[in-house]
Design a protein around this motif. Structure first.
Motif, short mmCIF file in Angstrom:
data_model
loop_
_atom_site.label_atom_id
_atom_site.label_comp_id
_atom_site.label_asym_id
_atom_site.label_seq_id
_atom_site.Cartn_x
_atom_site.Cartn_y
_atom_site.Cartn_z
N LEU A 87 2.13 -2.21 1.38
CA LEU A 87 2.42 -2.42 -0.03
C LEU A 87 1.17 -2.69 -0.86
CD1 LEU A 87 5.63 -4.60 0.37
CD2 LEU A 87 5.52 -2.32 -0.65
N ASP A 88 0.16 -3.26 -0.22
CA ASP A 88 -1.08 -3.56 -0.95
C ASP A 88 -1.68 -2.29 -1.55
OD1 ASP A 88 -1.49 -2.75 1.70
OD2 ASP A 88 -3.53 -3.57 1.72
N SER A 90 0.39 0.92 -1.67
CA SER A 90 1.41 1.80 -2.27
C SER A 90 2.09 1.19 -3.50
CB SER A 90 2.47 2.15 -1.23
OG SER A 90 3.19 0.99 -0.86
N ASP A 91 2.26 -0.10 -3.50
CA ASP A 91 3.04 -0.75 -4.56
C ASP A 91 2.66 -2.23 -4.64
OD1 ASP A 91 4.95 -1.12 -6.48
OD2 ASP A 91 6.67 -1.03 -5.12
N PRO A 92 1.41 -2.47 -5.07
CA PRO A 92 0.84 -3.82 -4.88
C PRO A 92 1.52 -4.96 -5.62
CG PRO A 92 -0.70 -2.36 -6.06
CD PRO A 92 0.42 -1.51 -5.59
N GLU A 93 2.16 -4.67 -6.75
CA GLU A 93 2.73 -5.79 -7.50
C GLU A 93 4.07 -6.21 -6.90
OE1 GLU A 93 2.08 -5.27 -11.74
OE2 GLU A 93 3.72 -6.69 -12.08
N GLY A 284 -6.51 -6.32 3.85
CA GLY A 284 -5.79 -5.50 2.88
C GLY A 284 -6.69 -5.03 1.75
N ALA A 285 -6.07 -4.37 0.78
CA ALA A 285 -6.80 -3.93 -0.41
C ALA A 285 -7.16 -5.16 -1.25
CB ALA A 285 -5.92 -2.97 -1.21
N PRO A 286 -8.14 -5.02 -2.14
CA PRO A 286 -8.51 -6.17 -2.98
C PRO A 286 -7.47 -6.45 -4.06
CG PRO A 286 -9.84 -4.26 -3.57
CD PRO A 286 -8.99 -3.84 -2.40
#
Ligand code: ATP
Ligand code: MG
Length: 410
Positions: A87-88, A90-93, A284-286
């Motif tokens: 999710l980080d 594809s759809d982080p929020e 994960g992503a930042p």
């Protein structure tokens, strides 16, 4: 006994309902996790990782799988699950809440247990100050709903740009007062100097220490101002306390602690803050993040301390004397529960009427329903309103409806 459990459930129910209004979804995270998860997030120098984790003994054949621990807190597990689900990227929020037991090796005392319950919220993908304020308003909503007196304390710890100077200033201060530091602060001064600020052993020393707010850069200062402004507009009461640093490594910018004025030494009931670097730190992503955890056991104690009662009294206690009466009473009890939504407790048929009436009284039931052979023959029950010792005869066929209209009028 039992009142604290009922208070915990009550808070949990209210908090769950609140989550719907704030569009926060539930996540269920495991109790077992790898030890590295906490060393990398909670922080190697935190109390939790240094001395509070329960490790799980492994069978020989699983030795290669690495050390597992019983989760001491919820945030790292939620972040791990979020990253593993991708999710980080594809759809982080995302907004999650969790509820369940946490385990820490502690010295048990009032309000401090080795297994305790937390209800936590994590918001990922939002770096703006409005998000910080929203979480604090959410906590204030819960406080109002529970009619609890709480004190909200806020601070800002700055960011990776401005925090190093602050950290250095605290380190210098600690080095200058080396002889006065407590054992813990002394041992971790070089690795985690900020802990000196929330040292419970020597609050005086912390008072003279550098103030994090003096070191905020423009962005952090603006962020903190906006948070405070939004809270004021929402009518949320708070105080700024530059000693709120929290024990964990991952916090930055807004940190907060909410305590109960009704509790003694263990009075912190909610704690949390912003942790923008954590998701990247865990691979994960930042993506930025912020969250808090409510200590349900302590919040329940605060509710009880404030005089709230959590009764578990049934509406109706049924006293059936004899086998045939018991069979008929079972049917009636089911009808009352299912059709009339009443809380009904059938008392043991093995004791005498006097003892059973006493028990119905002790349970705090509004009504005792007595059905003996004589009543059964005549198709009636004795209904006694226990608080007033008023007794009347009611036809069995009409009993569920009659009790319901007394107990749930309108
Ligand atoms: P404390 O300073 O009291 O040890 P903490 O900083 O360790 O608290 P957090 O890890 O921030 O606490 O957890 C959030 C909340 O969980 C606390 O404010 C408290 O209400 C509750 N909590 C923490 N540890 C315990 C415990 N051992 N028993 C009961 N509740 C706890
Ligand atoms: Mg603790």
């Amino acid at each position: 006994m039992g009142a604290q459990v009922r208070a915990i459930s009550f808070i949990e129910e209210r908090a769950r309902a609140l989550m719907e209004r704030y569009a926060v979804r539930e996540i269920r995270i495991p109790i077992l996790e790898r030890i590295e998860l906490y060393a990398r997030s909670t922080g190697a120098t935190s109390d939790i990782v240094e001395k509070q984790m329960y490790t799980v003994e492994r069978r020989a054949e699983s030795a290669g799988e690495g050390q597992m621990v019983l989760r001491p807190e919820g945030t790292p597990g939620v972040v791990r699950a979020y990253i593993e689900a991708g999710l980080d990227r594809s759809d982080p929020e995302q907004r999650f809440f969790y509820c369940g037991p946490m385990l820490r090796y502690e010295r048990p005392q009032k309000g401090r247990y080795r297994e305790f319950y937390q209800f936590g919220v994590e918001v990922f993908g939002r770096a703006d100050a409005a998000c910080d304020a929203e979480l604090l308003i959410m906590i204030d909503d819960l406080r109002r709903e529970l009619e609890l007196q709480l004190k909200m304390e806020l601070n800002s710890l700055g960011c990776p740009d401005c925090r190093p100077a602050f950290r250095q200033a605290v380190l210098d201060y600690g080095r200058a007062h080396l002889a006065e530091l407590c054992e813990d602060c002394h041992a971790r001064l070089e690795r985690n100097p900020l802990r000196l600020l929330d040292c419970k052993t020597d609050a005086k020393l912390a008072e003279g220490a550098p103030n994090s707010l003096d070191y905020l850069d423009d962005t952090c200062r603006k962020h903190f101002e906006t948070v405070r402004d939004l809270l004021t507009r929402a009518g949320v009461e708070f105080v700024v306390n530059p000693r709120i640093v929290r024990g964990l490594d991952y916090y930055m910018r807004t940190t907060f602690e909410i305590s109960s004025t009704a509790l003694g030494a263990q009075n912190a009931v909610v704690a949390g803050g912003r942790y923008d670097g954590l998701i990247a730190e865990l691979g994960g992503a930042p993506v930025p993040g912020i969250g808090f955890a409510i200590g349900l056991d302590r919040m329940a104690l605060a509710l009880l301390e404030s005089g709230r009662k959590f009764e578990a009294a049934p509406d109706v206690a049924i006293i059936a004397l004899g086998e045939t009466a018991t069979a008929r009473a079972s049917q009636l009890a089911h009808q009352m529960r299912q059709e009339r939504r009443l809380a009904v407790e059938m008392l043991s048929p093995d004791r005498g009427l006097k003892a059973l009436l006493k028990r119905a009284d002790r349970l705090g039931a509004r009504f005792a329903v007595i059905i003996g052979d004589n009543e059964l023959e005549r198709g009636v029950a004795q209904v006694r309103e226990l608080a007033h010792s008023r007794q009347s005869e009611v036809k069995l066929d009409e009993l569920p409806a009659a009790l319901a209209s007394d107990l749930r009028p309108g």
